[in-house]
Design an enzyme around this catalytic site. Structure first.
Site, PDB file in Angstrom:
ATOM      1  N   ASP A 118      48.907  -1.646  31.460  1.00 20.90           N
ATOM      2  CA  ASP A 118      48.732  -0.198  31.413  1.00 20.90           C
ATOM      3  C   ASP A 118      48.291   0.302  32.791  1.00 20.90           C
ATOM      4  O   ASP A 118      47.439  -0.310  33.447  1.00 20.90           O
ATOM      5  CB  ASP A 118      47.673   0.160  30.362  1.00 20.90           C
ATOM      6  CG  ASP A 118      47.679   1.629  30.008  1.00 20.90           C
ATOM      7  OD1 ASP A 118      47.956   1.951  28.834  1.00 20.90           O
ATOM      8  OD2 ASP A 118      47.418   2.470  30.903  1.00 20.90           O
ATOM      9  N   ILE A 119      48.874   1.431  33.205  1.00 19.35           N
ATOM     10  CA  ILE A 119      48.567   1.970  34.541  1.00 19.35           C
ATOM     11  C   ILE A 119      47.176   2.611  34.593  1.00 19.35           C
ATOM     12  O   ILE A 119      46.609   2.791  35.675  1.00 19.35           O
ATOM     13  CB  ILE A 119      49.652   2.978  34.980  1.00 19.35           C
ATOM     14  CG1 ILE A 119      49.689   3.113  36.490  1.00 19.35           C
ATOM     15  CG2 ILE A 119      49.449   4.342  34.301  1.00 19.35           C
ATOM     16  CD1 ILE A 119      50.950   3.786  37.009  1.00 19.35           C
ATOM     17  N   ASN A 136      48.849   4.362  18.703  1.00 21.23           N
ATOM     18  CA  ASN A 136      48.716   5.782  18.406  1.00 21.23           C
ATOM     19  C   ASN A 136      50.082   6.315  17.988  1.00 21.23           C
ATOM     20  O   ASN A 136      51.081   6.055  18.655  1.00 21.23           O
ATOM     21  CB  ASN A 136      48.210   6.534  19.647  1.00 21.23           C
ATOM     22  CG  ASN A 136      46.838   6.048  20.088  1.00 21.23           C
ATOM     23  OD1 ASN A 136      45.994   5.728  19.253  1.00 21.23           O
ATOM     24  ND2 ASN A 136      46.615   5.985  21.387  1.00 21.23           N
ATOM     25  N   HIS A 195      46.545  10.920  19.246  1.00 20.55           N
ATOM     26  CA  HIS A 195      46.339  10.561  20.662  1.00 20.55           C
ATOM     27  C   HIS A 195      47.526   9.852  21.302  1.00 20.55           C
ATOM     28  O   HIS A 195      47.368   9.193  22.320  1.00 20.55           O
ATOM     29  CB  HIS A 195      45.067   9.710  20.843  1.00 20.55           C
ATOM     30  CG  HIS A 195      43.834  10.370  20.324  1.00 20.55           C
ATOM     31  ND1 HIS A 195      43.216  11.421  20.978  1.00 20.55           N
ATOM     32  CD2 HIS A 195      43.142  10.180  19.186  1.00 20.55           C
ATOM     33  CE1 HIS A 195      42.189  11.825  20.276  1.00 20.55           C
ATOM     34  NE2 HIS A 195      42.117  11.101  19.171  1.00 20.55           N
ATOM     35  N   GLN A 196      48.730  10.004  20.715  1.00 24.39           N
ATOM     36  CA  GLN A 196      49.904   9.420  21.382  1.00 24.39           C
ATOM     37  C   GLN A 196      50.356  10.352  22.502  1.00 24.39           C
ATOM     38  O   GLN A 196      50.535  11.555  22.280  1.00 24.39           O
ATOM     39  CB  GLN A 196      51.053   9.213  20.385  1.00 24.39           C
ATOM     40  CG  GLN A 196      52.233   8.484  21.008  1.00 24.39           C
ATOM     41  CD  GLN A 196      53.350   8.194  20.004  1.00 24.39           C
ATOM     42  OE1 GLN A 196      53.377   8.775  18.917  1.00 24.39           O
ATOM     43  NE2 GLN A 196      54.259   7.313  20.368  1.00 24.39           N
ATOM     44  N   HIS A 217      54.184   1.826  21.361  1.00 23.27           N
ATOM     45  CA  HIS A 217      53.519   0.832  22.213  1.00 23.27           C
ATOM     46  C   HIS A 217      52.245   0.352  21.540  1.00 23.27           C
ATOM     47  O   HIS A 217      51.456   1.144  21.043  1.00 23.27           O
ATOM     48  CB  HIS A 217      53.226   1.382  23.612  1.00 23.27           C
ATOM     49  CG  HIS A 217      52.608   2.741  23.642  1.00 23.27           C
ATOM     50  ND1 HIS A 217      53.324   3.893  23.377  1.00 23.27           N
ATOM     51  CD2 HIS A 217      51.346   3.134  23.886  1.00 23.27           C
ATOM     52  CE1 HIS A 217      52.525   4.939  23.478  1.00 23.27           C
ATOM     53  NE2 HIS A 217      51.306   4.517  23.763  1.00 23.27           N
ATOM     54  N   PHE A 218      52.095  -0.946  21.514  1.00 19.60           N
ATOM     55  CA  PHE A 218      50.880  -1.594  21.021  1.00 19.60           C
ATOM     56  C   PHE A 218      49.985  -1.844  22.230  1.00 19.60           C
ATOM     57  O   PHE A 218      50.384  -2.554  23.151  1.00 19.60           O
ATOM     58  CB  PHE A 218      51.213  -2.927  20.339  1.00 19.60           C
ATOM     59  CG  PHE A 218      51.865  -2.775  18.997  1.00 19.60           C
ATOM     60  CD1 PHE A 218      53.157  -2.269  18.880  1.00 19.60           C
ATOM     61  CD2 PHE A 218      51.194  -3.137  17.841  1.00 19.60           C
ATOM     62  CE1 PHE A 218      53.764  -2.118  17.639  1.00 19.60           C
ATOM     63  CE2 PHE A 218      51.789  -3.002  16.592  1.00 19.60           C
ATOM     64  CZ  PHE A 218      53.076  -2.484  16.492  1.00 19.60           C
ATOM     65  N   HIS A 219      48.801  -1.216  22.214  1.00 21.72           N
ATOM     66  CA  HIS A 219      47.818  -1.504  23.262  1.00 21.72           C
ATOM     67  C   HIS A 219      47.079  -2.792  22.894  1.00 21.72           C
ATOM     68  O   HIS A 219      46.623  -2.933  21.750  1.00 21.72           O
ATOM     69  CB  HIS A 219      46.747  -0.407  23.316  1.00 21.72           C
ATOM     70  CG  HIS A 219      47.224   0.964  23.683  1.00 21.72           C
ATOM     71  ND1 HIS A 219      47.059   1.490  24.947  1.00 21.72           N
ATOM     72  CD2 HIS A 219      47.814   1.940  22.944  1.00 21.72           C
ATOM     73  CE1 HIS A 219      47.530   2.747  24.966  1.00 21.72           C
ATOM     74  NE2 HIS A 219      47.992   3.041  23.766  1.00 21.72           N
TER      75      HIS A 219
HETATM   76  P1  5GP Z   1      49.148   6.584  24.219  1.00 19.83           P
HETATM   77  O1  5GP Z   1      48.046   7.591  24.370  1.00 19.83           O
HETATM   78  O2  5GP Z   1      50.510   7.219  24.117  1.00 19.83           O
HETATM   79  O3  5GP Z   1      48.873   5.606  23.111  1.00 19.83           O
HETATM   80  O4  5GP Z   1      49.089   5.699  25.541  1.00 19.83           O
HETATM   81  C1  5GP Z   1      50.001   5.805  26.580  1.00 19.83           C
HETATM   82  C2  5GP Z   1      49.570   4.795  27.629  1.00 19.83           C
HETATM   83  O5  5GP Z   1      50.597   4.647  28.566  1.00 19.83           O
HETATM   84  C3  5GP Z   1      48.305   5.222  28.400  1.00 19.83           C
HETATM   85  O6  5GP Z   1      47.299   4.243  28.229  1.00 19.83           O
HETATM   86  C4  5GP Z   1      48.795   5.334  29.832  1.00 19.83           C
HETATM   87  O7  5GP Z   1      47.849   4.896  30.778  1.00 19.83           O
HETATM   88  C5  5GP Z   1      50.038   4.464  29.843  1.00 19.83           C
HETATM   89  N1  5GP Z   1      51.045   4.889  30.802  1.00 19.83           N
HETATM   90  C6  5GP Z   1      51.536   6.143  30.939  1.00 19.83           C
HETATM   91  N2  5GP Z   1      52.452   6.167  31.934  1.00 19.83           N
HETATM   92  C7  5GP Z   1      52.536   4.897  32.412  1.00 19.83           C
HETATM   93  C8  5GP Z   1      53.307   4.295  33.451  1.00 19.83           C
HETATM   94  O8  5GP Z   1      54.107   4.919  34.143  1.00 19.83           O
HETATM   95  N3  5GP Z   1      53.134   2.969  33.658  1.00 19.83           N
HETATM   96  C9  5GP Z   1      52.262   2.229  32.903  1.00 19.83           C
HETATM   97  N4  5GP Z   1      52.162   0.922  33.192  1.00 19.83           N
HETATM   98  N5  5GP Z   1      51.513   2.757  31.928  1.00 19.83           N
HETATM   99  C10 5GP Z   1      51.652   4.089  31.679  1.00 19.83           C
END
Ligand code: 5GP
Length: 140
Positions: A30-31, A86, A92-93, A99-101
């Site tokens: 994750d970035i 999410n 919070h998506q 995507h699975f964190h």
């Molecule tokens: P969500 O809130 O949708 O569950 O999480 C999205 C996740 O994607 C966030 O933790 C965010 O940091 C990550 N993310 C968003 N854009 C990028 C990207 O360009 N590269 C990477 N590696 N992660 C990303």
């Protein structure tokens, strides 16, 4: 489903720190990590939420997720972690590609913080609700 940043990552148009790839699954760091080793595991299939995943993609993620959890644990030396998905903006998506964190929880100050406001279950409602969910699950 509309194009997301993860489609671009899958196509190699945006760089990432890749940790795993097979025919149906891709994983990368994750970035904006909540903790060191925060990893995202995604299907190559562009489904927005878990309920929209094909059986094949779901099975492929299920098969590899425990292995990736073990890999994150081993590489970070962190024993405890959260696996989070999410689904939808209220939940919070932010990126509408499943995507699975995998989020290591090395200590109280790092990783996922969870507000967990429980309420007592209403057993009368729960009886009906469980039956309804069971019926829908049976129907697929
Ligand atoms: P969500 O809130 O949708 O569950 O999480 C999205 C996740 O994607 C966030 O933790 C965010 O940091 C990550 N993310 C968003 N854009 C990028 C990207 O360009 N590269 C990477 N590696 N992660 C990303």
């Amino acid at each position: 489903m509309s194009e997301t940043i993860f489609s671009k990552i899958l196509r190699g148009e945006i760089p990432c720190h890749k940790v795993y790839e097979d025919e149906l699954v891709f994983a990368f760091l994750d970035i904006g990590p909540l903790s060191r080793g925060h990893t995202l595991v995604i299907p190559k299939e562009p489904a927005a939420t878990v309920d929209a995943l094909s059986d094949d993609s779901a099975a492929a993620i299920g098969r590899v997720l425990p292995r990736l959890c073990r890999a994150v644990k081993a590489a970070t030396g962190t024993e405890q972690y959260n696996v989070l998905v999410n689904n939808g903006p209220l939940a919070h998506q932010a990126v509408f590609h499943v995507h699975f964190h995998i989020i290591p929880k090395p200590d109280e100050s790092a990783g996922l913080g969870v507000d967990w406001p429980t309420k007592p279950i209403d057993h009368a409602d729960a009886k009906q609700l469980a039956a309804a969910i069971a019926a829908h699950a049976q129907a697929g």
